[in-house]
Scaffold this motif. Structure first.
Motif, PDB file in Angstrom:
ATOM      1  N   ALA A  58      -2.815   7.549   3.576  1.00 41.97           N
ATOM      2  CA  ALA A  58      -2.195   7.877   2.296  1.00 41.97           C
ATOM      3  C   ALA A  58      -0.855   8.570   2.490  1.00 41.97           C
ATOM      4  O   ALA A  58       0.101   8.322   1.748  1.00 41.97           O
ATOM      5  CB  ALA A  58      -3.130   8.755   1.471  1.00 41.97           C
ATOM      6  N   VAL A  59      -0.782   9.429   3.501  1.00 42.50           N
ATOM      7  CA  VAL A  59       0.503  10.085   3.812  1.00 42.50           C
ATOM      8  C   VAL A  59       1.521   9.045   4.249  1.00 42.50           C
ATOM      9  O   VAL A  59       2.687   9.067   3.821  1.00 42.50           O
ATOM     10  CB  VAL A  59       0.306  11.165   4.899  1.00 42.50           C
ATOM     11  CG1 VAL A  59       1.652  11.667   5.406  1.00 42.50           C
ATOM     12  CG2 VAL A  59      -0.518  12.324   4.345  1.00 42.50           C
ATOM     13  N   ASN A  60       1.098   8.109   5.079  1.00 39.94           N
ATOM     14  CA  ASN A  60       2.012   7.048   5.530  1.00 39.94           C
ATOM     15  C   ASN A  60       2.452   6.159   4.361  1.00 39.94           C
ATOM     16  O   ASN A  60       3.583   5.668   4.337  1.00 39.94           O
ATOM     17  CB  ASN A  60       1.342   6.191   6.602  1.00 39.94           C
ATOM     18  CG  ASN A  60       1.127   6.953   7.892  1.00 39.94           C
ATOM     19  OD1 ASN A  60       1.839   7.929   8.170  1.00 39.94           O
ATOM     20  ND2 ASN A  60       0.153   6.540   8.694  1.00 39.94           N
ATOM     21  N   ALA A  61       1.546   5.961   3.390  1.00 41.96           N
ATOM     22  CA  ALA A  61       1.876   5.120   2.242  1.00 41.96           C
ATOM     23  C   ALA A  61       2.775   5.843   1.247  1.00 41.96           C
ATOM     24  O   ALA A  61       3.480   5.200   0.460  1.00 41.96           O
ATOM     25  CB  ALA A  61       0.598   4.659   1.553  1.00 41.96           C
ATOM     26  N   GLY A  62       2.735   7.175   1.258  1.00 41.74           N
ATOM     27  CA  GLY A  62       3.559   7.938   0.339  1.00 41.74           C
ATOM     28  C   GLY A  62       3.135   7.807  -1.113  1.00 41.74           C
ATOM     29  O   GLY A  62       3.979   7.741  -2.007  1.00 41.74           O
ATOM     30  N   VAL A  63       1.815   7.800  -1.354  1.00 39.20           N
ATOM     31  CA  VAL A  63       1.291   7.681  -2.728  1.00 39.20           C
ATOM     32  C   VAL A  63       0.570   8.992  -3.069  1.00 39.20           C
ATOM     33  O   VAL A  63      -0.575   9.187  -2.659  1.00 39.20           O
ATOM     34  CB  VAL A  63       0.323   6.484  -2.851  1.00 39.20           C
ATOM     35  CG1 VAL A  63      -0.159   6.346  -4.295  1.00 39.20           C
ATOM     36  CG2 VAL A  63       0.987   5.204  -2.387  1.00 39.20           C
ATOM     37  N   PRO A  64       1.216   9.885  -3.807  1.00 39.37           N
ATOM     38  CA  PRO A  64       0.613  11.195  -4.096  1.00 39.37           C
ATOM     39  C   PRO A  64      -0.725  11.107  -4.831  1.00 39.37           C
ATOM     40  O   PRO A  64      -1.640  11.880  -4.550  1.00 39.37           O
ATOM     41  CB  PRO A  64       1.675  11.894  -4.963  1.00 39.37           C
ATOM     42  CG  PRO A  64       2.956  11.202  -4.631  1.00 39.37           C
ATOM     43  CD  PRO A  64       2.588   9.783  -4.337  1.00 39.37           C
ATOM     44  N   ALA A  65      -0.855  10.161  -5.779  1.00 41.08           N
ATOM     45  CA  ALA A  65      -2.101  10.043  -6.537  1.00 41.08           C
ATOM     46  C   ALA A  65      -3.274   9.706  -5.627  1.00 41.08           C
ATOM     47  O   ALA A  65      -4.388  10.203  -5.810  1.00 41.08           O
ATOM     48  CB  ALA A  65      -1.957   8.981  -7.625  1.00 41.08           C
ATOM     49  N   LEU A  66      -3.023   8.865  -4.633  1.00 37.70           N
ATOM     50  CA  LEU A  66      -4.072   8.487  -3.689  1.00 37.70           C
ATOM     51  C   LEU A  66      -4.456   9.679  -2.820  1.00 37.70           C
ATOM     52  O   LEU A  66      -5.640   9.924  -2.567  1.00 37.70           O
ATOM     53  CB  LEU A  66      -3.595   7.315  -2.832  1.00 37.70           C
ATOM     54  CG  LEU A  66      -4.617   6.651  -1.916  1.00 37.70           C
ATOM     55  CD1 LEU A  66      -5.855   6.224  -2.684  1.00 37.70           C
ATOM     56  CD2 LEU A  66      -3.981   5.459  -1.206  1.00 37.70           C
TER      57      LEU A  66
END
Length: 406
Positions: free
Chosen positions: A176-184
């Motif tokens: 999720a950190v690598n994807a950069g999606v705060p909601a996830l």
């Protein structure tokens, strides 16, 4: 793809649904309809989103099967958010196969993850595990890897494999950190928080104590005979005997366990199991029949001895007997647990998840509404039920489970 469609797609990817609508709001061609549908879903207008996505899917021609498959997947994602759990997943499976055949790995994986999450909501844990296995892909983007690991963690928690859930959450956090999606990332942290919350109460003769999921898992796999009032069954070590479909036998087991190592009188058992206050000989005969059935079910775990005034539970393979109670009192605990996820549920979806009749669910909802624990929004076919999220404890053990977790 024209410039406005490309710009709108980029805006949606960046989490800017209003920016996406600015570019395609006045267009009615299928690609624009699909993007408008996704934007409306991001804004929370699920009904309008599904309408637009279905129009887009119908608008794509036979030579645009890939685009139509993507619309089907997007519509299924919105349906899951709406807790629309009815109908067949045949179209979604077909879309996943088509997308995989055309090397659209992200959308094919998303389709299979939607199948897994739907099965998880319905408590079909073995089928969800199979769907997760099929969804795994080595070339998936970080966002989909995070979602896959998150669903793996949810499944592990539902089957009380807490260590496996922690490992999956660690993988999900990194992805999720690598994807950069705060909601996830927020969803992953929320699930991690549930590990520390009380999950059940252990009853014993001297009182009660609260247990988290780690402690529940240890107890259920110990040499203690556990009468589990959360999932309605009897556990000893790796042996699990379900009683969810046999409420009379479960009530007898529960009260025999509460009386252990002593006995309990026949009148109390009849009153609790049959909801009667003035028993006669026919009820005493029925009690003997039901106790015989419970003896057969507990064979190898415990025995039930007749005493002068009633019956007593006697352990054979266990060292002790204990009772595991849900964190919420009342018979509607599983219904309250489903509604506590913050989503708006229809009565048909709740009935499907609980494997109960819609009328039974409606009566239970009216009872919970009277107590102020749930409320209805909308009317007629659009009516949905919601409840405030529960933050003091986790409801993992109260959610429907369709396989043996012992």
């Amino acid at each position: 793809m024209d410039a406005l469609i490309a710009a709108s797609a980029r805006a949606l990817t960046a989490g800017d649904p209003l920016g996406a609508l600015d570019r395609v709001a006045l267009r009615d061609d299928p690609p624009a309809l699909a993007l408008r549908g996704i934007a409306m879903a991001q804004l929370g207008d699920y009904s309008r989103a599904r309408e637009l996505l279905k129009r887009a899917a119908r608008g794509f021609g036979t030579h645009e099967a890939l685009a139509r498959a993507r619309c089907i997947v997007a519509d299924a994602e919105v349906a899951l958010a709406m807790r629309d759990l009815g109908g067949s997943t045949r179209a979604l499976h077909a879309a996943a196969s088509l997308l995989a055949a055309h090397a659209d790995i992200p959308n094919a994986m998303l389709a299979r993850l939607l199948v897994a999450r739907r099965l998880l909501l319905l408590g079909k844990l073995d089928a969800a595990a199979q769907a997760l296995h099929e969804a795994a892909s080595p070339n998936a983007p970080a966002r989909h890897v995070a979602v896959h690991a998150l669903v793996v963690a949810e499944l592990a928690l539902r089957t009380l494999r807490v260590a496996a859930a922690r490992r999956a959450l660690d993988r999900a956090r990194v992805a999720a950190v690598n994807a950069g999606v705060p909601a996830l990332s927020a969803e992953i942290e929320h699930l991690r928080d549930t590990l520390a919350r009380p999950a059940a109460r252990q009853w014993h003769a001297n009182g009660e104590r609260t247990l988290n999921l780690d402690e529940v898992a240890v107890l259920l796999h110990s040499d203690t005979l556990v009468i589990d009032a959360c999932r309605r069954g009897v556990s000893l070590g790796n042996t699990w005997r379900p009683l969810a479909k046999r409420p009379v036998l479960f009530t007898l087991a529960l009260h025999l366990a509460r009386a252990w190592p002593g006995d309990i009188d026949r009148e109390t058992l009849i009153a609790e199991a049959f909801r009667l206050r003035r028993p006669d000989e026919t009820h005493r005969a029925r009690l003997r029949v039901e106790v015989g059935r419970l003896r057969a079910l507990l064979a190898g775990l415990a025995e039930i001895d007749a005493t002068a005034r009633g019956f007593a539970l006697r352990v054979t393979a266990a060292k002790a007997v204990t009772v595991l109670l849900p964190p919420i009192d009342g018979e509607r605990a599983s219904l309250a647990a489903l509604l506590a996820d913050g989503a708006a549920w229809s009565t048909s979806a709740l009935a499907l998840a609980l494997d109960a009749s819609q009328r039974t669910v409606q009566r239970a909802l009216c009872e919970l509404e009277t107590q102020g624990r749930v409320r209805a929004v909308g009317r007629a076919r659009a009516q949905r039920w919601i409840a405030p999220p529960l933050t003091e404890f986790t409801t993992i053990l109260l959610l429907p489970a369709g396989w043996s977790f012992g």
